[in-house]
Enzyme design. Structure first.
Site, PDB file in Angstrom:
ATOM      1  N   LYS A  51      52.183 -67.115 -36.369  1.00  0.00           N
ATOM      2  CA  LYS A  51      51.753 -67.984 -37.468  1.00  0.00           C
ATOM      3  C   LYS A  51      51.400 -67.215 -38.746  1.00  0.00           C
ATOM      4  O   LYS A  51      50.486 -67.564 -39.472  1.00  0.00           O
ATOM      5  CB  LYS A  51      50.553 -68.858 -37.043  1.00  0.00           C
ATOM      6  CG  LYS A  51      50.809 -69.698 -35.799  1.00  0.00           C
ATOM      7  CD  LYS A  51      52.109 -70.498 -35.867  1.00  0.00           C
ATOM      8  CE  LYS A  51      52.051 -71.623 -36.876  1.00  0.00           C
ATOM      9  NZ  LYS A  51      53.353 -72.364 -36.939  1.00  0.00           N
ATOM     10  N   ALA A  52      52.179 -66.169 -39.018  1.00  0.00           N
ATOM     11  CA  ALA A  52      51.924 -65.381 -40.233  1.00  0.00           C
ATOM     12  C   ALA A  52      53.074 -65.481 -41.236  1.00  0.00           C
ATOM     13  O   ALA A  52      53.099 -64.756 -42.224  1.00  0.00           O
ATOM     14  CB  ALA A  52      51.678 -63.920 -39.855  1.00  0.00           C
ATOM     15  N   HIS A 113      56.767 -60.998 -31.672  1.00  0.00           N
ATOM     16  CA  HIS A 113      55.332 -61.024 -31.963  1.00  0.00           C
ATOM     17  C   HIS A 113      54.628 -59.883 -31.224  1.00  0.00           C
ATOM     18  O   HIS A 113      53.404 -59.826 -31.200  1.00  0.00           O
ATOM     19  CB  HIS A 113      54.696 -62.347 -31.517  1.00  0.00           C
ATOM     20  CG  HIS A 113      55.090 -63.533 -32.350  1.00  0.00           C
ATOM     21  ND1 HIS A 113      55.129 -63.502 -33.727  1.00  0.00           N
ATOM     22  CD2 HIS A 113      55.429 -64.805 -31.994  1.00  0.00           C
ATOM     23  CE1 HIS A 113      55.491 -64.706 -34.180  1.00  0.00           C
ATOM     24  NE2 HIS A 113      55.691 -65.503 -33.147  1.00  0.00           N
ATOM     25  N   ARG A 135      49.264 -61.842 -42.439  1.00  0.00           N
ATOM     26  CA  ARG A 135      48.568 -62.932 -43.133  1.00  0.00           C
ATOM     27  C   ARG A 135      47.068 -62.742 -42.920  1.00  0.00           C
ATOM     28  O   ARG A 135      46.640 -62.299 -41.858  1.00  0.00           O
ATOM     29  CB  ARG A 135      49.023 -64.258 -42.513  1.00  0.00           C
ATOM     30  CG  ARG A 135      48.489 -65.493 -43.191  1.00  0.00           C
ATOM     31  CD  ARG A 135      49.016 -66.749 -42.502  1.00  0.00           C
ATOM     32  NE  ARG A 135      48.798 -67.930 -43.312  1.00  0.00           N
ATOM     33  CZ  ARG A 135      49.187 -69.155 -42.955  1.00  0.00           C
ATOM     34  NH1 ARG A 135      49.817 -69.332 -41.799  1.00  0.00           N
ATOM     35  NH2 ARG A 135      48.947 -70.194 -43.744  1.00  0.00           N
ATOM     36  N   SER A 143      45.820 -71.511 -38.732  1.00  0.00           N
ATOM     37  CA  SER A 143      47.196 -71.902 -38.457  1.00  0.00           C
ATOM     38  C   SER A 143      47.498 -71.819 -36.961  1.00  0.00           C
ATOM     39  O   SER A 143      48.126 -72.704 -36.377  1.00  0.00           O
ATOM     40  CB  SER A 143      48.150 -71.002 -39.248  1.00  0.00           C
ATOM     41  OG  SER A 143      49.471 -71.438 -39.088  1.00  0.00           O
ATOM     42  N   MET A 238      61.732 -76.204 -46.329  1.00  0.00           N
ATOM     43  CA  MET A 238      61.857 -75.801 -44.928  1.00  0.00           C
ATOM     44  C   MET A 238      61.197 -76.813 -43.997  1.00  0.00           C
ATOM     45  O   MET A 238      61.642 -77.043 -42.880  1.00  0.00           O
ATOM     46  CB  MET A 238      61.231 -74.423 -44.715  1.00  0.00           C
ATOM     47  CG  MET A 238      62.100 -73.301 -45.266  1.00  0.00           C
ATOM     48  SD  MET A 238      61.379 -71.672 -44.964  1.00  0.00           S
ATOM     49  CE  MET A 238      61.412 -71.561 -43.185  1.00  0.00           C
TER      50      MET A 238
END
Length: 299
Positions: A51-52, A113, A135, A143, A238
């Protein structure tokens, strides 16, 4: 190929301790093949903590390399097949390693990841280009929380307060955020083929970041081409795009939260209480005291 069939999944996975970090079996089931994976010198590895901005950068790279030469891919193939998730082992779908080995494209764009110490050795041996996206911890935690709420193949997140504590304790899938971002930052000091990007910089000025990315990759993409890519990879575009928004995956419950939720910097302020924020800042300072890595939590 449509993608995985998750209908057989009835319960969420349990967290396990694996190779020194917290994991779930979906990312460890093919471990031997994963570690033996043979990278090629022209492979490009996109590495992030979950989630970055992984999908964002994957899509930018996909357009940079194949937007013109294979435009049909853009409308017919979901991003998770164009940029395979290397360690993933999902039901009724080839493993990430198999998907990668069968990629017809050159270069192969590959997503992971994994923390830096668990990346298959061949990537470093082949001197592959690695694009890392980081992030800030607060937005990343928020997130990830919403992602876990809507995604059945993630562990149960619990409420926000207990979730945040687990995030601080590093008990999230793929281990502690702190070690992840710092691990790649350290690697960059000795491994010149690593490009370290910040989600916040991308939100602030996507075009500038795409230009920097091109220069790292040695691509001479014309300005108008770059501008088109910036437009196509805008968050709202997106989010509407079925091939990039993961809406084709049944395992994700969009009624709880969309896969692409806000894509903003500073949304953490809508989640952290004053007390949580003070506690987090204190802990963060301790965790990050030995690194030169700096983040912005607002722009």
């Amino acid at each position: 190929m449509e993608g995985p069939d998750f209908s057989a999944i009835t319960s969420r996975p349990e967290l396990i301790e694996f190779e020194g970090i917290t994991m779930i079996h979906y990312f460890t089931d093919d471990w031997e093949n994963l570690q033996k994976f043979q990278a090629r010198p022209d492979d490009i590895l996109i590495a992030t903590y979950p989630k970055a901005g992984t999908t964002w950068v994957s899509y930018i790279l996909d357009l940079l390399y194949f937007g013109n030469t294979a435009p049909e891919r853009q409308s017919s193939m979901p991003i998770f097949l164009r940029v395979p998730f290397l360690e993933a082992v999902f039901p009724n779908m080839p493993t990430g390693v198999e998907l990668t080995n069968n990629l017809p494209t050159t270069p192969r764009l590959i997503k992971t990841h994994l923390p830096v110490q668990l990346v298959p050795k061949s990537f470093w041996e082949q001197n592959c280009k690695v694009v890392y996206v980081a992030r800030n911890a607060k937005d990343n935690a928020v997130s990830y929380f919403h992602f876990e709420r809507m995604n059945q193949i993630q562990p149960e997140p619990g409420d926000w307060n207990s979730y945040l504590q687990m995030f601080m304790d590093g008990k999230k899938v793929f281990g502690p955020w702190y070690d992840h971002v710092c691990g790649y930052w350290e690697k960059k000091q000795t491994y010149s083929n690593l490009h370290y990007m910040f989600f916040e910089d991308m939100v602030e000025n996507t075009d500038r970041e795409v230009e920097r990315l091109c220069s790292f990759l040695g691509l001479s993409t014309p300005t108008d081409e770059r501008e088109k890519i910036t437009k196509n990879t805008h968050f709202d575009a997106m989010k509407q795009n079925k091939m990039t928004n993961y809406s084709t995956l049944t395992v994700m419950d969009f009624s709880i939260s969309p896969f692409m939720r806000k894509g903003k910097v500073g949304d953490w302020k809508n989640h952290f209480t004053v007390a949580q924020n003070e506690q987090f800042d204190e802990h963060y300072k301790e965790k990050m005291k030995n690194t030169t890595l700096k983040f912005r939590t607002q722009i």
